[in-house]
Design an enzyme around this catalytic site. Structure first.
Site, mmCIF file in Angstrom:
data_model
loop_
_atom_site.group_PDB
_atom_site.id
_atom_site.type_symbol
_atom_site.label_atom_id
_atom_site.label_comp_id
_atom_site.label_asym_id
_atom_site.label_seq_id
_atom_site.Cartn_x
_atom_site.Cartn_y
_atom_site.Cartn_z
ATOM 1 N N MET A 1 33.448 35.294 34.729
ATOM 2 C CA MET A 1 34.518 34.361 35.053
ATOM 3 C C MET A 1 35.798 35.100 35.295
ATOM 4 S SD MET A 1 33.629 31.594 32.236
ATOM 5 C CE MET A 1 32.036 30.780 32.295
ATOM 6 N N PRO A 2 35.847 35.818 36.405
ATOM 7 C CA PRO A 2 37.025 36.671 36.580
ATOM 8 C C PRO A 2 38.257 35.889 37.037
ATOM 9 C CG PRO A 2 35.132 37.455 37.875
ATOM 10 C CD PRO A 2 34.828 36.064 37.412
ATOM 11 N N TYR A 3 39.369 36.357 36.549
ATOM 12 C CA TYR A 3 40.677 35.936 37.065
ATOM 13 C C TYR A 3 41.402 37.211 37.463
ATOM 14 C CZ TYR A 3 45.558 34.592 37.154
ATOM 15 O OH TYR A 3 46.860 34.414 37.537
ATOM 16 N N HIS A 41 38.662 33.521 40.528
ATOM 17 C CA HIS A 41 39.980 33.125 41.030
ATOM 18 C C HIS A 41 40.800 34.391 41.314
ATOM 19 C CE1 HIS A 41 39.632 28.795 39.901
ATOM 20 N NE2 HIS A 41 38.704 29.300 39.107
#
Lengths: 66, 66, 66, 66, 66, 66
Positions: A1-3, A41
């Protein structure tokens, strides 16, 4: 779940350039780490030249000196 | 001494909505963690649709496709 | 597509407390702004007391003085 | 003068994977925006599963449910 | 290789004040930690009063009450 | 109401050095901008050498090459 947060100076970057940056960084995270695109994101912050200091001086001043 | 940064797309959020977000997040941190309101900062960043990438595309482009 | 970063001092916060913070902040953004839960990320950073300065002093020192 | 912050869950990412992410993101910014590599910083934050909330739940809990 | 982010309310800070902040913070990191100025970036974010919450209220509202 | 985030490589910085950084940056913001110390937070993040990329390479690799 990269930001991912990309901070650059405000220099007239176009929407096409931003789209390419987002596509490539997302592709990197999907390919290298197996992340899902729908969890990825990428937020681009454009910073005024008066607000980015480097080497102890504002970027706006550094460019005037060049 | 919490510092909270809320990043959302720029979509015409009103001052009243921002005030409610700040009030509720502060209340959560005070109630769940015993933090002092006077040590609690909540900063909201509104990000242009051209600057927020999701799933490998700009949000501005994703909305045009819908 | 909210991204929220909560920064607090490292004080033995439990997973249950973290879960409650995540649930409440997500609920706030869904209810007040109409955001989708599946687009909402909340990241909690726990900061060592030696690394959080307040009022010009480290939190670790401020607590010793109390 | 780009500064990039990549935040991912802590999942045993290797130094080789980190090196590839740094190389590719730097290459993207150099190629698309003409940035200088020596002005380009990429910082990777690995976040514990108990500290990353998504869809209102902790990632640690979401993985247990799968 | 320090990266410093200074977040303040948007209050008409001048370029001269920003230059002084950048110069002093860079000097601190060079002198105390031996960092190189050419590796030191200081980015100033000015935040609208409606977007900075403190003590559960927006700064814009807090100033009206004074 | 300043919030300052100082990100540096993890290099054995002592609590005394951190205290000096916090004291000096707070003093700068109080003196140059008239901020109140009790509204000023300075958070120091120490980043592992494998997690900080510069010039397209990890800092850990750059140091081995020196």
């Amino acid at each position: 779940m990269p930001y991912v947060n990309v901070r650059i100076t405000r220099d007239g970057v176009t929407a096409a350039q931003k789209a390419q940056i987002v596509a490539e960084i997302t592709d990197t995270l999907v390919r290298v780490l197996g992340k899902k695109p729908d969890h990825t994101h990428v937020v681009i912050d454009e910073v005024d030249l008066d607000n980015w200091g480097f080497g102890g001086e504002l970027t706006s001043e550094l460019r005037r000196q060049r």
